[in-house]
Every structure is written in structure tokens, then in C-alpha cells.
Design a protein around this motif. Structure first.
Motif, PDB file in Angstrom:
ATOM      1  N   UNK A  36       0.824  -1.209   0.000  1.00  0.00           N
ATOM      2  CA  UNK A  36       0.000   0.000   0.000  1.00  0.00           C
ATOM      3  C   UNK A  36       0.859   1.261   0.000  1.00  0.00           C
ATOM      4  N   UNK A  37       2.032   1.187   0.592  1.00  0.00           N
ATOM      5  CA  UNK A  37       2.901   2.360   0.697  1.00  0.00           C
ATOM      6  C   UNK A  37       3.412   2.839  -0.663  1.00  0.00           C
ATOM      7  N   UNK A  38       3.400   1.964  -1.664  1.00  0.00           N
ATOM      8  CA  UNK A  38       3.856   2.357  -3.001  1.00  0.00           C
ATOM      9  C   UNK A  38       2.713   2.446  -4.013  1.00  0.00           C
ATOM     10  N   UNK A  39       1.494   2.493  -3.515  1.00  0.00           N
ATOM     11  CA  UNK A  39       0.334   2.623  -4.400  1.00  0.00           C
ATOM     12  C   UNK A  39       0.292   4.024  -5.008  1.00  0.00           C
ATOM     13  N   UNK A  40      -0.354   4.155  -6.164  1.00  0.00           N
ATOM     14  CA  UNK A  40      -0.500   5.480  -6.781  1.00  0.00           C
ATOM     15  C   UNK A  40      -1.209   6.461  -5.848  1.00  0.00           C
ATOM     16  N   UNK A  41      -0.933   7.735  -6.039  1.00  0.00           N
ATOM     17  CA  UNK A  41      -1.478   8.788  -5.177  1.00  0.00           C
ATOM     18  C   UNK A  41      -2.994   8.783  -5.125  1.00  0.00           C
ATOM     19  N   UNK A  42      -3.665   8.324  -6.165  1.00  0.00           N
ATOM     20  CA  UNK A  42      -5.129   8.293  -6.129  1.00  0.00           C
ATOM     21  C   UNK A  42      -5.641   7.340  -5.053  1.00  0.00           C
ATOM     22  N   UNK A  43      -4.842   6.331  -4.694  1.00  0.00           N
ATOM     23  CA  UNK A  43      -5.230   5.366  -3.656  1.00  0.00           C
ATOM     24  C   UNK A  43      -4.546   5.670  -2.329  1.00  0.00           C
ATOM     25  N   UNK A  45      -2.518   8.882  -1.149  1.00  0.00           N
ATOM     26  CA  UNK A  45      -1.894  10.187  -1.375  1.00  0.00           C
ATOM     27  C   UNK A  45      -0.687  10.463  -0.470  1.00  0.00           C
ATOM     28  N   UNK A  46      -0.574   9.764   0.659  1.00  0.00           N
ATOM     29  CA  UNK A  46       0.550   9.991   1.568  1.00  0.00           C
ATOM     30  C   UNK A  46       1.786   9.173   1.217  1.00  0.00           C
ATOM     31  N   UNK A  47       1.641   8.215   0.325  1.00  0.00           N
ATOM     32  CA  UNK A  47       2.774   7.388  -0.081  1.00  0.00           C
ATOM     33  C   UNK A  47       3.411   6.667   1.091  1.00  0.00           C
ATOM     34  N   UNK A  48       4.742   6.631   1.114  1.00  0.00           N
ATOM     35  CA  UNK A  48       5.482   5.922   2.166  1.00  0.00           C
ATOM     36  C   UNK A  48       5.291   6.544   3.546  1.00  0.00           C
ATOM     37  N   UNK A  49       4.789   7.769   3.611  1.00  0.00           N
ATOM     38  CA  UNK A  49       4.561   8.429   4.900  1.00  0.00           C
ATOM     39  C   UNK A  49       3.251   7.979   5.562  1.00  0.00           C
ATOM     40  N   UNK A  50       2.438   7.187   4.857  1.00  0.00           N
ATOM     41  CA  UNK A  50       1.153   6.741   5.398  1.00  0.00           C
ATOM     42  C   UNK A  50       1.343   5.977   6.709  1.00  0.00           C
ATOM     43  N   UNK A  51       0.493   6.277   7.671  1.00  0.00           N
ATOM     44  CA  UNK A  51       0.459   5.573   8.956  1.00  0.00           C
ATOM     45  C   UNK A  51      -0.957   5.064   9.160  1.00  0.00           C
TER      46      UNK A  51
END
Length: 176
Positions: A36-43, A45-51
């Protein structure tokens, strides 16, 4: 594991489910391999920073007041241990923890036992997760510090717990 994975039989003698159906933050490290951390921004938007803030994050997004969601940040539902080691084949690698950080029962049991014993990997020049350190938790608030983290188990006792958990893979299903 005793408190959140009770082993008493249920109503009418049904086999125990080894869960208390509560939510808990175990302090699991962030999983850098989580797809999920490398999913496109549409899915994502936080990228690798997602918590993943678990139940608290859901309650916050659902519009609950801070007094209702803050105590739940980082908590995930305590899973059943029933069939915890069941898999399609012996070579199949299961993932454990809310984000799949752990790849074996041995790893997660060792984490339960030593999470608060080892230092943080980020502070060491030679980090070896699970041996001399553990990475920082994905969410550091509301961590359960009463039932895990420094259980004082020997390696043999950890192995015995893993072996016991393997016996719970008996085909019993929660579905009716």
C-alpha cells in the motif's frame, strides 16, 4: 497473551476462540514492504509516509470527537488464535500483525516477549531487528505495556508457545 486470548470454552461448551474481541496497539513496527505504501497517489496520497491509525483513525475520519477516538489511535482488533497457523501448504508464508510485518509465529511471539527489552534499531549502528533491537512502532501512542513487551520468556518457552499455537489449527471455523 493470556488476557486478550482467553482459552475458556464458550456458551454450551463451544471451543474457545482465543480472542476477547477488544482492540489493542501492540507497538508493531511499520512494514516498509507493505504494498500500500507504493500505491499510486489516487489510492494512497501519503505514499510511504502513510500511517495506519487503526480503530482511532477510523473513528476520527467518521467524525467522532477527539475524546472518543484519541484513546483508540493505533489499536487493531485482537484476532482469534484459532487456526492461526493454518495455511494452504507448509511453504506458504503467512504475515502477522496488522500490517504483515512479522512473517512467522516465531517472530511475533519473540516480539511479544522482547519488544521492550531491546533498544530501538534507529539508535544503533549495527541494528539487527529481533536480535538487538526493534524498529520504532508504527503508532507510538496507546501501546499495551501491561501484557507484552518484557515477558521474560526463555527461547524454549517461546518455542513452546509457538508449538501450542500450531495445535490450534484444527479446522474449527467461526462461521456457522
Amino acid at each position: 497473551m493470556r488476557g486478550v486470548h482467553p482459552s475458556k470454552r464458550g456458551p454450551k461448551g463451544t471451543p474457545p476462540l482465543f480472542t476477547d474481541f477488544t482492540y489493542d496497539n501492540l507497538g508493531v513496527p511499520k512494514n516498509p514492504k507493505n504494498p500500500f505504501l507504493s500505491m499510486p497517489a489516487q489510492w494512497n496520497p501519503e505514499g510511504a509516509a502513510y500511517v495506519d491509525n487503526g480503530l482511532g483513525g477510523y473513528l476520527k475520519e467518521a467524525g467522532y470527537k477527539p475524546s472518543q477516538y484519541e484513546a483508540e489511535i493505533g489499536k487493531f482488533k485482537v484476532p482469534t488464535l484459532r487456526n492461526v497457523d493454518k495455511r494452504p501448504s507448509l511453504g506458504f508464508v503467512k504475515a502477522f500483525g496488522h500490517n504483515g510485518y512479522f512473517k512467522s509465529l516465531k517472530e511475533i511471539v519473540h516480539f511479544y516477549n522482547t519488544r521492550d527489552v531491546h533498544g530501538r534499531c534507529e539508535k544503533l549502528s549495527d541494528p539487527r531487528p529481533g536480535e538487538n533491537c526493534w524498529p520504532e512502532p508504527e503508532v507510538s501512542s496507546n501501546i499495551n505495556r501491561e501484557e507484552l513487551g518484557n515477558l521474560g520468556l526463555t527461547g524454549k518457552e517461546e518455542e513452546a508457545i509457538v508449538a501450542f499455537m500450531g495445535t490450534l489449527s484444527d479446522g474449527y471455523s467461526m462461521e456457522k
